[in-house]
Write an enzyme that holds these catalytic residues in place. Structure first.
Site, PDB file in Angstrom:
ATOM      1  N   LYS A 165      27.676  40.007  44.881  1.00 50.63           N
ATOM      2  CA  LYS A 165      28.572  41.166  44.894  1.00 50.63           C
ATOM      3  C   LYS A 165      27.813  42.357  45.444  1.00 50.63           C
ATOM      4  O   LYS A 165      26.582  42.407  45.341  1.00 50.63           O
ATOM      5  CB  LYS A 165      29.050  41.494  43.468  1.00 50.63           C
ATOM      6  CG  LYS A 165      30.335  42.278  43.425  1.00 50.63           C
ATOM      7  CD  LYS A 165      31.500  41.353  43.661  1.00 50.63           C
ATOM      8  CE  LYS A 165      32.823  42.000  43.467  1.00 50.63           C
ATOM      9  NZ  LYS A 165      33.856  40.996  43.216  1.00 50.63           N
ATOM     10  N   GLY A 215      47.400  48.533  42.993  1.00 52.46           N
ATOM     11  CA  GLY A 215      46.690  48.505  44.273  1.00 52.46           C
ATOM     12  C   GLY A 215      47.071  47.241  45.020  1.00 52.46           C
ATOM     13  O   GLY A 215      48.177  46.717  44.856  1.00 52.46           O
ATOM     14  N   ASN A 216      46.150  46.733  45.823  1.00 52.54           N
ATOM     15  CA  ASN A 216      46.456  45.548  46.640  1.00 52.54           C
ATOM     16  C   ASN A 216      46.917  44.376  45.777  1.00 52.54           C
ATOM     17  O   ASN A 216      47.997  43.822  45.981  1.00 52.54           O
ATOM     18  CB  ASN A 216      45.229  45.158  47.479  1.00 52.54           C
ATOM     19  CG  ASN A 216      45.487  43.877  48.261  1.00 52.54           C
ATOM     20  OD1 ASN A 216      46.471  43.773  48.993  1.00 52.54           O
ATOM     21  ND2 ASN A 216      44.632  42.888  48.095  1.00 52.54           N
TER      22      ASN A 216
HETATM   23  N1  GLU Z   1      36.430  40.616  45.811  1.00 52.28           N
HETATM   24  C1  GLU Z   1      37.176  39.415  45.545  1.00 52.28           C
HETATM   25  C2  GLU Z   1      36.798  38.838  44.200  1.00 52.28           C
HETATM   26  O1  GLU Z   1      36.348  39.518  43.303  1.00 52.28           O
HETATM   27  C3  GLU Z   1      37.050  38.416  46.679  1.00 52.28           C
HETATM   28  C4  GLU Z   1      35.672  37.928  46.983  1.00 52.28           C
HETATM   29  C5  GLU Z   1      35.572  37.158  48.273  1.00 52.28           C
HETATM   30  O2  GLU Z   1      36.568  36.913  48.912  1.00 52.28           O
HETATM   31  O3  GLU Z   1      34.436  36.810  48.611  1.00 52.28           O
HETATM   32  O4  GLU Z   1      37.018  37.694  43.939  1.00 52.28           O
END
Ligand code: GLU
Length: 417
Positions: free
Chosen positions: A107, A221-222
């Site tokens: 992340k 949101g999205n």
């Molecule tokens: N940010 C999204 C999550 O928390 C997607 C992560 C991704 O597609 O790599 O799952």
């Protein structure tokens, strides 16, 4: 609860400990899985439109890559810090494992307020972030994606900067790109769609009639907006309430979701939407609906409000919305929680499909994406539900047991522990 108890990384570690106890995991594996394998903290100077230079802090945490290159989004948020990123990177590790895709967990983030940045400032920040961490990214190393307050446009700038640095095409270095430059069909609403598939399966498991069901959405949101639309489209479920950081709206007969999305686009908030009463974020969570979708940030369902939750199902589209003490109360009260890293795994699943398409340089139809996503989510839900029944544990613990076991086995196969 104290700040330390609400620290998302302390929560992620305590959840892991519970799973390790159930699995009887040896100490060295537990120790390895309690910590990120690599962390990067960078300082990013950005030229602002007024000619001044502002300095931002950026992060990338590669939590565990035993099952494949690390994968996970980038959050741009004023409260972002190393501990939120560590927790989110840990949850990505369990997320890619629960849907059984050959990726690890990572992340990233930048501490900033994107609402105060112009488009050109965002572009310079996106490019600056890649100049700072680009060396540790790549389709065989670590692949970012969108998350809270980051968009396909930001992914496009980042990919462009990476390719410019490398002097060659690398569309798979980042996912969630716009469709014209290597993005996948169906990535935009994948997180919500995957969540709604799990709700559909939960309805079957719990014998709930979808046509009479209602939902409330905390965080429009999205993910939240798509959840409202897809709940109606796939399940015929009515959205009666929705909220964002400025407040919420409620109409017991149902909200006109398309009109609400338009209102939010125009005004920046759901607040003031006509034909609805106003409601606070706190009260929305306590509504007597069939489903609640927490779709914003961490720690909204805690030991203090969990006892007031009346919904049959909490489908966690956000990462980390419930604390461990809330979990216990919800389970005792018969509230069925579809835990975050299962409920919101649709996003990373379609990200994985995007990478596969980038590698093959051949692109699938929307129908193919939906079908494959449905298969992955349904399989993951059913596996988790079975473990939760057979071990008499809640869905989060069951999901952890499956994921931690998969990651621990990969670490052992590699000879790490
Ligand atoms: N940010 C999204 C999550 O928390 C997607 C992560 C991704 O597609 O790599 O799952």
């Amino acid at each position: 609860m104290s700040n330390e108890q609400l620290n998302p990384f302390a929560i992620a570690q305590s959840q892991l400990d519970t799973a390790a106890d159930i699995l009887g995991l040896d100490d060295s594996t537990r120790q390895l899985l309690r910590e990120p394998m690599r962390e990067f903290v960078v300082t990013i100077p950005v030229k602002m439109d007024d000619g001044s230079t502002k300095v931002f802090k950026g992060y990338r945490v590669q939590y565990n890559n035993s099952r494949g290159p690390t994968k996970g989004g980038l959050r741009w948020h004023p409260d972002e810090n190393i501990d939120t990123v560590r927790a989110l990177a840990a949850w990505m590790t369990w997320k890619t494992a629960i849907v059984d895709i050959p990726l690890g967990g990572g992340k990233g983030g930048v501490t900033c307020n994107p609402k105060e940045l112009s488009e050109t400032e965002k572009e310079r920040l996106a490019r600056g972030y890649i100049r700072a961490v680009g060396k540790i990214l790549g389709v065989t190393q670590d692949v970012p994606a969108p998350d809270v307050y980051t968009t396909p446009q930001i992914m496009a700038w980042m990919m462009d900067e990476y390719e410019t640095l490398r002097g060659e095409a690398h569309p798979g270095v980042i996912t969630g790109k716009p469709i014209g430059i290597g993005g996948s069909q169906g990535r935009g609403d994948a997180t919500a769609r995957g969540g709604v598939y799990t709700v559909r399966e939960a309805f079957k498991a719990l014998n709930i009639d979808a046509s009479k069901a209602t939902c409330a959405i905390q965080g429009f949101g999205n993910a939240g907006q798509h959840a409202a639309k897809i709940s109606k489209e796939l399940l015929g479920m009515k959205t009666v309430a929705a909220s964002d950081s400025k407040g919420g709206v409620y109409n017991k007969n149902g909200l006109d979701v398309d009109a609400l999305v338009e209102h939010k686009l125009k005004t920046g908030s759901v607040v003031g939407f006509s034909g609805a009463d106003s409601i606070s974020n706190e009260d929305l969570l306590e509504l007597d609906t069939t489903v609640i979708f927490p779709a914003a940030l961490e720690n909204v369902i805690t030991g203090s409000n969990a006892k007031n939750i009346k919904a049959n199902i909490v489908c966690e589209l956000a990462n980390g919305p419930s604390t461990p003490d809330a979990d216990d109360i919800l389970y005792d009260n018969g509230v069925f929680v579809i835990p975050d890293f299962l409920a919101n795994a649709g996003g990373v699943t379609v990200s994985y499909f995007e990478q596969v398409q980038n590698t093959y340089n051949y692109y699938w139809t929307l129908e193919q994406i939906h079908e494959q996503l449905d298969r992955k989510m349904t399989h993951a839900f059913k596996g988790t539900y079975e473990v939760s029944k057979s071990k008499s544990i809640n869905m989060r613990k069951a999901a952890y047991v499956i994921s931690v076991d998969r990651v621990a086995k990969a670490c052992k196969l590699r000879g790490w522990v």
